[in-house]
Structures are given as C-alpha cells and as structure tokens.
Motif scaffolding. Structure first.
Motif, PDB file in Angstrom:
ATOM      1  N   LYS A 196      81.768 159.476 -32.458  1.00  0.00           N
ATOM      2  CA  LYS A 196      82.049 158.702 -33.667  1.00  0.00           C
ATOM      3  C   LYS A 196      83.319 157.867 -33.542  1.00  0.00           C
ATOM      4  CE  LYS A 196      82.052 159.016 -38.700  1.00  0.00           C
ATOM      5  NZ  LYS A 196      83.116 158.008 -38.877  1.00  0.00           N
ATOM      6  N   ASP A 200      82.966 153.988 -34.062  1.00  0.00           N
ATOM      7  CA  ASP A 200      83.644 153.295 -35.168  1.00  0.00           C
ATOM      8  C   ASP A 200      84.385 152.057 -34.673  1.00  0.00           C
ATOM      9  OD1 ASP A 200      82.730 155.142 -36.971  1.00  0.00           O
ATOM     10  OD2 ASP A 200      84.601 156.286 -37.076  1.00  0.00           O
ATOM     11  N   THR A 224      75.231 151.334 -44.319  1.00  0.00           N
ATOM     12  CA  THR A 224      74.601 152.481 -44.976  1.00  0.00           C
ATOM     13  C   THR A 224      73.835 153.331 -43.967  1.00  0.00           C
ATOM     14  OG1 THR A 224      74.401 151.261 -47.064  1.00  0.00           O
ATOM     15  CG2 THR A 224      72.978 153.182 -46.765  1.00  0.00           C
ATOM     16  N   ASN A 227      76.423 155.155 -41.618  1.00  0.00           N
ATOM     17  CA  ASN A 227      77.040 156.348 -42.212  1.00  0.00           C
ATOM     18  C   ASN A 227      76.039 157.489 -42.341  1.00  0.00           C
ATOM     19  OD1 ASN A 227      79.554 155.095 -42.482  1.00  0.00           O
ATOM     20  ND2 ASN A 227      79.025 154.252 -44.489  1.00  0.00           N
ATOM     21  N   TRP A 230      75.631 159.603 -39.117  1.00  0.00           N
ATOM     22  CA  TRP A 230      76.623 160.638 -38.812  1.00  0.00           C
ATOM     23  C   TRP A 230      76.480 161.838 -39.742  1.00  0.00           C
ATOM     24  CZ3 TRP A 230      78.248 159.964 -34.247  1.00  0.00           C
ATOM     25  CH2 TRP A 230      78.429 158.679 -33.736  1.00  0.00           C
ATOM     26  N   ASP A 231      75.908 161.625 -40.910  1.00  0.00           N
ATOM     27  CA  ASP A 231      75.652 162.757 -41.817  1.00  0.00           C
ATOM     28  C   ASP A 231      74.393 163.517 -41.414  1.00  0.00           C
ATOM     29  OD1 ASP A 231      77.904 162.083 -43.284  1.00  0.00           O
ATOM     30  OD2 ASP A 231      76.780 160.820 -44.697  1.00  0.00           O
TER      31      ASP A 231
END
Length: 585
Positions: A196, A200, A224, A227, A230-231
């Motif tokens: 990450k 990023d 969107t 993100n 990564w969740d």
C-alpha cells in the motif's frame, strides 16, 4: 551524440575474422576479406588483422564495395555516392538504414545542409520508413558525423555491447516474454499489486502527472475502487487490477529509485515491465472483455500510456496508436452521438475525453516516428471535452453542464487547451511527414501564427489559494503545453531551415526553429528544477530540439560554416542546456 535507435543498429553475430581453409583443400591464396565482408561482396585490406565492419578494428576505409564504382561505407551503412539504388541495397545489410535518395538512384548530397530528412531502412521485401520529423534523421545533415562514429567505435569496441545492455527494452525485437502466450488469472494480477505504501505513491503520481495530460479515468470512481481494494482485496475485479497495474507502471517512470517490497526489493522499473506484461496478457485474452466496450478501450489506452512512459516498443508505437484509433472509431467515438442515442450525458463526456486522448497519443507517435497521423481533422466531428473536474461529472448523469473558462484550471485543462490547436497540429504533422509539396512558405507562416496564438492563450493559472502540490501540478501542465506547441513550431520550419542555399526564407525559418528549440529545452530544464520531474520521465520534443540546436551550431561554426544571419549572442544561452543535450544524446 547517441546512435539511431535500435532499429537502425547493425546486428552483429560472432564469426571468425578469417575464412577457414580445410587441410585437405587445394592451397589457395590468402583471402582478401573476412567471412561477413566476403559474403556481402565487400573487401578489407590484406594488412588489416580483421575487417572494421566485423571486429571494429582497422581503419574506417577498410570495407568498400568490390565494383569499379565503389562507394565508401558510412558507419550507418549509408553509401555516400555512386551506386544506383538496387546495387546499393543488395550490398547493404538488412539491418542497415538506407537513404531514400539512394533508392531513387540519386547520389546523396555532399553538403550537410540540404537533402531529404527521410530514411528507408532495410532491403527488398523487408523495409521500415522514418519520415521527416523523426529526430535521428538529422544525422544526414552532419557530413563528418558518420566517419567520426566509426573512429570512435574502432577505438572503443565495447560501445555496441554496452549500448545493447543499457537499452534492452528499446529493441523492436522486444516481446512480452513471460506471459505473451499464457492466460493470466485474476489471482496472478492480485499477487502483482505492490504494498500500500508503494501503491499510494504511484497512484498519486499518476493522478498528478499523467491523468492531467491524458484523460482516461473517472478519478473519483477509481479512487473509490482503489480504497475498496485495500479494505476487501478479494472483492476487486480483474479489470480494476489490470488497470491499476498499468497506472502504477506508468507512474513508476517518475520513481526510478523506488523498490517494491512484494518482489524482494526488486527495482520498480523491473516491476513495471512485469505489470505491463501481465495486464496486456490479460487484456488480450478474448474471453475477458468486449473488444469495443468502454472498459476495454480505457485499458488499452492505459497500456499505451504505460509503454510510452518506459519507451517499450517505440518503433511499433505508431502502429499501436493507429490500431487504437480504429478501435475507437469502430465503437463510434469519432462521431458526436445524437440525442436519440441511448448514451447518458456522463458517458458522452467520457467518450469525448477518451477520444481526445487517443488522438493526442497518435499524433505524438506520428511526430516521434516521422509519419502522418492515422486520422485527419475531417474524419471526426466529436466536440471538445468540457473544462471541468471529475467531481462535476456526477452531475452529468442527470443533466447537462457547461464547462469552466480556460482561465480556470481543472484536471481537463491541458486537453481542452490542446483541442484548440488540434487542426493546426494535425495539418503540420501531415505537411511535414506527407508527400505533398512543402514549398508553400505562406502556409508555413500562417500555421506558425496559429501556433503563436495558441501559445499566447496559455493561462497563468496563478491561484493564491492553491496548496504547494496544486501549484506544482498547474506549473507542470503549463510547461508541457509550452513544450508541445513549440515542438510543432520547430517541425514547421525544419524544411526551410536545412535547405542548401541561404535565402530570406531559410533565415526566417532558422531563427524560428532556434527560438522554438531553445524554448523546448528551457521548459524541460524548468520542469526538472521547479516541479522536480526526473530527467528520464519527460522527453517530449527534447531530442528533436537538441539535434536542431546542434545543427544550427554546425552550419554556423562547423567545417562548412559560412557567414550567418543568426547573431552569435543567440547561442550564448545554449551553454546552460549542455547537460540536457548531452544527456539526451
């Protein structure tokens, strides 16, 4: 100076420097030539240990054609005088560039200040063409350069080996080695995603440096998905993973010293090549996407951007952009959709953005290769994209929206401004690289004035409310606009600037190209100093500007220099760009 690209390099294979005579064979006189030159009907002096063309030892005049009308061979394999086209071609290696003047049966001009800025490489049924705007065609304008390169290679025989090791991916023989014939699964794509922290950095770099130039993505929608990945990593689609790998690969060109922890501290450049391999293999898998869908066209566009960022398959790039133009036309992107077509306002705007991105990639590829664009201005009627940020696009799902004035900076400002000069730039590229008569100086002056107007219209975008990152982004866009437009001014005046006999027209064109080349180099230096862009990450127009300045210096102060109408003071500022010029060469 660097050599012409890998397509123009002479392929050498390890061979013995002398022909081997069998013990049982009848005694023969000592051979005059090494194996390679003997087979190609060339000769090298008996006193030389080997041929200069093969082992790079001996003198520069070692290899000559055996016929009575012998022509001396240049370091690029270009015959300098004498033989007709067919004889010269048959005696020239398949990997050797051949001047089109020789193919037509005309001797190459002896002066370095005139002649055609075109190249036809190869022989018989296998050839490649490089037009006027191809920067390395300027080698034809430096009369002494070829013999100088030969002497340097004789003294430093390891040059070719180091060159091929240093530019392994610049080769046109480059193929996607690892995954070209295999189907890439979603699990393979998922395993290639960097950590990450690395992701990023690369994602932000892409948004700030690439997406503001090439509008491909809906940034809020992509953020969107980013993100969410990564969740919930397992929920990401193969399409998103492939697109992100291409986004990261393009951005990696701005971070040459970064390492990827996922790949045991592998350098980010090597990772980028693997990411491009995997994404292209997945994309070319017929079962994955509809060939004319929005998602497929977007991913193909990201693939072109990532390859261009790392100079992968440069010689094939113009053909790739042409295929991309036809893909988009097959989906109707070249036509403004009527109101009766079932396309939402949102997708209408996204189609305009993507079409403009494809056209810009194609015209730049045409300039780099010296070819005409794959499309003309009369071949499409798509209206320009709106000058709005992506957050406003959400409003377009329900209703129409007007764009902001060009004086207001948005993520689409570069594209909206470049559209205003699109017809002029397409005409210049077709004029310079086409077969039409280019002697209409009045047309050159008119097109030059149109470019000057576009340059004057570049806004300042000086908003005191911008944070430092926003200020760097606006400055980056402004510098690139200036570089792109001055590049076409430079192209426009090349023909008259290099003509043999001085004239009023040549004086005007030489001044114009010197100023344009100076502006290109100056803006590149400012990009490096002000916006901290790595030298290798932004090269548009740089080589073309550098060789034009070198040629101007050559015709003023070189061995054939004459009294010039260009003031010597005009060259004083060139010394501040010495690093840029030498780096590019």
């Amino acid at each position: 100076m660097s050599e012409p690209d890998s397509e123009e390099r002479i392929h050498r294979v390890p061979i013995s420097s002398r022909r081997v005579v069998k013990p049982s064979a009848k005694k023969r006189r000592p051979p005059l030539a090494c194996v390679q030159c003997y087979q190609r009907k060339l000769k090298c002096g008996r006193e030389l240990p080997s041929c200069s063309r093969c082992s790079k030892t001996g003198n520069a005049e070692g290899c000559t054609y055996r016929s009575n009308n012998a022509t001396s061979s240049s370091p690029n394999g270009l015959p300098t005088e004498g033989n007709s086209g067919s004889a010269a071609l048959m005696a020239t290696s398949l990997h050797t560039p051949v001047s089109l003047a020789d193919i037509r049966g005309r001797p190459e001009v002896s002066s370095g200040r005139s002649g055609e800025m075109i190249h036809l490489k190869g022989q018989e049924a296998i050839t490649k063409f490089y037009g006027c705007s191809y920067p390395l065609n300027f080698y034809q304008q430096f009369t002494e350069l070829r013999s100088y390169i030969v002497q340097i290679k004789i003294k430093n025989p390891d040059i070719n080996r180091f060159r091929d090791e240093f530019y392994p991916l610049a080769n046109d023989d480059y193929r996607l080695r690892l995954l070209a014939h295999s189907t890439v699964s979603i699990e393979t794509l998922r395993q290639l995603i960097p950590t990450k922290s690395v992701a990023d950095t690369l994602f932000q770099t892409y948004i700030d440096r690439f997406e503001v130039i090439h509008r491909v993505l809906d940034i809020p929608a992509f953020i969107t998905d980013y993100n969410q990945h990564w969740d919930f990593p397992l929920s990401s689609s193969a399409l998103f993973l492939a697109q992100f790998l291409l986004v990261a690969a393009a951005a990696a060109s701005f971070h040459p010293d970064m390492c990827n922890e996922v790949s045991n501290q592998q350098m980010i450049y090597d990772c980028a090549v693997h990411w491009i391999d995997a994404a292209e293999s997945w994309l070319n898998s017929s079962a994955n996407q509809f060939s004319q869908s929005w998602d497929t066209l977007t991913t193909h566009c990201l693939l072109l951007i990532a390859k261009r960022a790392h100079y992968i398959q440069e010689g094939f790039f113009w053909a790739c952009t042409g295929a991309m133009v036809r893909r988009a036309m097959a989906a109707g992107y070249h036509r403004e959709a009527s109101l009766t077509v079932k396309i939402s306002p949102y997708y209408r705007e996204m189609r305009r953005r993507l079409w403009m991105t494809i056209i810009e990639l194609d015209i730049q590829a045409s300039v780099d290769r010296g070819m005409t664009p794959n499309i003309r201005i009369e071949d499409f009627n798509t209206i320009p994209p709106l000058n709005i940020d992506d957050e406003k696009l959400q409003d377009l799902r329900q209703d129409t929206l007007e764009g902001m004035p060009l004086a207001t900076f948005t993520k689409t400002s570069f594209q909206a401004h470049m559209y205003r000069s699109l017809s002029v730039r397409l005409e210049i590229c077709a004029l310079v690289n086409g077969c039409r008569d280019q002697d209409n100086f009045e047309r050159v002056l008119y097109l030059g004035e149109e470019l000057e107007e576009a340059l004057r219209d570049i806004p300042e975008w000086d908003n005191p409310q911008y944070n430092p990152r926003q200020k760097q982004t606006t400055m980056y866009v402004k510098r690139l606009l200036d570089i792109y437009l001055h590049q076409y001014t430079l192209l426009l005046h090349i023909r008259f600037a290099i003509q043999g006999s001085p004239s009023f027209k040549s004086t005007i064109s030489r001044r114009a190209r010197l100023e344009a080349a100076s502006m290109v180099l100056d803006n590149h230096q400012k990009l490096i100093n002000e916006t901290k862009v790595p030298e290798q990450a932004c090269r548009t127009g740089l080589l073309l500007a550098a060789v034009n300045i070198c040629h101007e210096i050559y015709i003023n102060f070189g061995p054939h220099g004459k009294d010039t109408h260009i003031p010597t003071s005009s060259f004083l500022s060139l010394f501040s760009w010495e690093k840029l010029i030498t780096t590019d060469f």
